[in-house]
Design an enzyme around this catalytic site. Structure first.
Site, PDB file in Angstrom:
ATOM      1  N   PRO A   2      14.374  -2.655 -17.316  1.00 50.08           N
ATOM      2  CA  PRO A   2      15.689  -2.659 -17.952  1.00 50.08           C
ATOM      3  C   PRO A   2      15.995  -1.319 -18.602  1.00 50.08           C
ATOM      4  O   PRO A   2      15.107  -0.564 -18.966  1.00 50.08           O
ATOM      5  CB  PRO A   2      15.535  -3.728 -19.029  1.00 50.08           C
ATOM      6  CG  PRO A   2      14.105  -3.638 -19.425  1.00 50.08           C
ATOM      7  CD  PRO A   2      13.353  -3.284 -18.171  1.00 50.08           C
ATOM      8  N   GLU A   3      17.264  -1.077 -18.745  1.00 52.72           N
ATOM      9  CA  GLU A   3      17.724   0.062 -19.524  1.00 52.72           C
ATOM     10  C   GLU A   3      18.272  -0.503 -20.835  1.00 52.72           C
ATOM     11  O   GLU A   3      18.563  -1.694 -20.938  1.00 52.72           O
ATOM     12  CB  GLU A   3      18.846   0.786 -18.771  1.00 52.72           C
ATOM     13  CG  GLU A   3      18.497   1.183 -17.350  1.00 52.72           C
ATOM     14  CD  GLU A   3      17.650   2.443 -17.248  1.00 52.72           C
ATOM     15  OE1 GLU A   3      17.685   3.276 -18.174  1.00 52.72           O
ATOM     16  OE2 GLU A   3      16.944   2.586 -16.241  1.00 52.72           O
ATOM     17  N   LYS A  51      14.861  -1.357 -26.207  1.00 48.39           N
ATOM     18  CA  LYS A  51      14.786  -2.319 -25.111  1.00 48.39           C
ATOM     19  C   LYS A  51      14.119  -3.629 -25.550  1.00 48.39           C
ATOM     20  O   LYS A  51      13.727  -4.435 -24.725  1.00 48.39           O
ATOM     21  CB  LYS A  51      14.066  -1.686 -23.928  1.00 48.39           C
ATOM     22  CG  LYS A  51      14.863  -0.480 -23.410  1.00 48.39           C
ATOM     23  CD  LYS A  51      14.427  -0.028 -22.065  1.00 48.39           C
ATOM     24  CE  LYS A  51      13.246   0.881 -22.145  1.00 48.39           C
ATOM     25  NZ  LYS A  51      12.850   1.364 -20.808  1.00 48.39           N
ATOM     26  N   ASN A 166      14.258   4.001 -16.426  1.00 49.93           N
ATOM     27  CA  ASN A 166      14.018   4.914 -15.313  1.00 49.93           C
ATOM     28  C   ASN A 166      15.300   5.447 -14.670  1.00 49.93           C
ATOM     29  O   ASN A 166      15.347   6.579 -14.214  1.00 49.93           O
ATOM     30  CB  ASN A 166      13.144   4.221 -14.267  1.00 49.93           C
ATOM     31  CG  ASN A 166      12.429   5.222 -13.408  1.00 49.93           C
ATOM     32  OD1 ASN A 166      12.283   6.381 -13.790  1.00 49.93           O
ATOM     33  ND2 ASN A 166      11.998   4.800 -12.233  1.00 49.93           N
ATOM     34  N   ARG A 251       6.284   5.475 -12.792  1.00 48.80           N
ATOM     35  CA  ARG A 251       7.566   4.915 -12.363  1.00 48.80           C
ATOM     36  C   ARG A 251       8.127   5.808 -11.275  1.00 48.80           C
ATOM     37  O   ARG A 251       7.835   6.993 -11.224  1.00 48.80           O
ATOM     38  CB  ARG A 251       8.562   4.888 -13.535  1.00 48.80           C
ATOM     39  CG  ARG A 251       8.052   4.175 -14.761  1.00 48.80           C
ATOM     40  CD  ARG A 251       8.860   2.921 -15.048  1.00 48.80           C
ATOM     41  NE  ARG A 251       8.217   2.097 -16.047  1.00 48.80           N
ATOM     42  CZ  ARG A 251       8.304   2.290 -17.356  1.00 48.80           C
ATOM     43  NH1 ARG A 251       8.995   3.296 -17.824  1.00 48.80           N
ATOM     44  NH2 ARG A 251       7.710   1.483 -18.191  1.00 48.80           N
TER      45      ARG A 251
END
Ligand SMILES: [Zn+2]
Length: 268
Positions: A2-3, A51, A166, A251
């Protein structure tokens, strides 16, 4: 993964569904907290911290259900009695009110803390891009405190600033024309990068389409996920590598080798 904008939206929706409501069911399907039952308690509010999601139950001396979506997690809100859109065995937390159910599926982690434990749980986070405490100077100070660290890692480190995942780390490097391995100290305009991070998350927080290009219908991103299509600006084949370090898990990293040249790196 998630962002911060996704988590901000989840918090807003959960808050709308739960805040001020009394729980008629509380089912936490994590072994350590399986006996916790807040049935009969009232949800005070739900907030995002970077987050992380904090569901506050009871009064100021009450409890907090602290969760993180990690890779696959998500929360759904259903009208009472509605069929779930995910299999029940993936549910980790079920909170029902007289008229709705909030279900957290595949949460990366879930803990129950006394309210007084919030600071210890999330206090290490840097300024929250979408939080009431957003402080760009402090974010810059933290980013700059490790001048040799690659910018592509520094942006992801939630202790520097909270909320970048990411997608934004790749897109911000692109927009700055910076190769992701550029040391923080050599990024040409770091303050502008921080300002842009805030601007992008703010622009996207309330909508379901995430765009960094200003285009909500077609190509929404410059390089992220474009390894087969090429850089949106110049068409060069987008490089896909893994980037992480001892502190941050690996990532997928996307960048355009033409728009984001490794000039200083190549000279070494
Ligand atoms: Zn390019």
């Amino acid at each position: 993964m998630p962002e911060g904008d996704t988590v901000w939206r989840a918090a807003r929706e959960l808050n709308a569904a739960l805040a001020g409501r009394t729980l008629t069911r509380c089912d936490i399907r994590v072994p350590k907290f399986a006996t916790v039952d807040f049935t009969g308690e009232t949800v005070q509010n739900v907030v995002a911290r970077g987050k992380h999601l904090l569901i506050r139950v009871g009064g100021d001396d009450g409890w907090t259900i602290h969760s993180h979506l990690k890779m696959e997690g998500l929360w759904h809100i259903y009208a009472k009695g509605a069929k779930w859109r995910r299999p029940a065995f993936k549910a980790r937390c079920i909170l029902e009110t007289p008229d709705a159910a909030a279900v957290g599926f595949e949460l990366g982690f879930l803990k129950v803390l006394p309210r007084s434990g919030e600071e210890e749980a999330v206090g290490y986070l840097g300024p929250d891009l979408l939080g009431p405490d957003w402080d760009p100077e402090e974010a810059l100070r933290r980013l700059s405190s490790q001048p040799d660290r690659p910018i592509g890692l520094a942006l992801l480190d939630q202790r520097n600033l909270a909320g970048i995942g990411n997608v934004y780390r790749c897109e911000l490097c692109f927009l700055a024309g910076a190769h992701p391995l550029t040391p923080v100290a050599e990024v040409k305009n770091l303050p502008r990068m921080v300002t842009l991070a805030k601007k992008l998350l703010e622009a996207n927080k309330a909508r379901s389409t995430r765009a960094t290009t200003g285009n909500l219908r077609g190509d929404t991103l410059w390089v992220y996920g474009r390894e087969h299509r090429g850089c949106l600006r110049c068409g060069t084949r987008v490089t896909l590598e893994q980037l992480g370090d001892n502190e941050l898990e690996l990532r997928d990293l996307y960048y355009c080798p033409y728009c984001q040249p490794a000039s200083t790196l190549a000279a070494e």
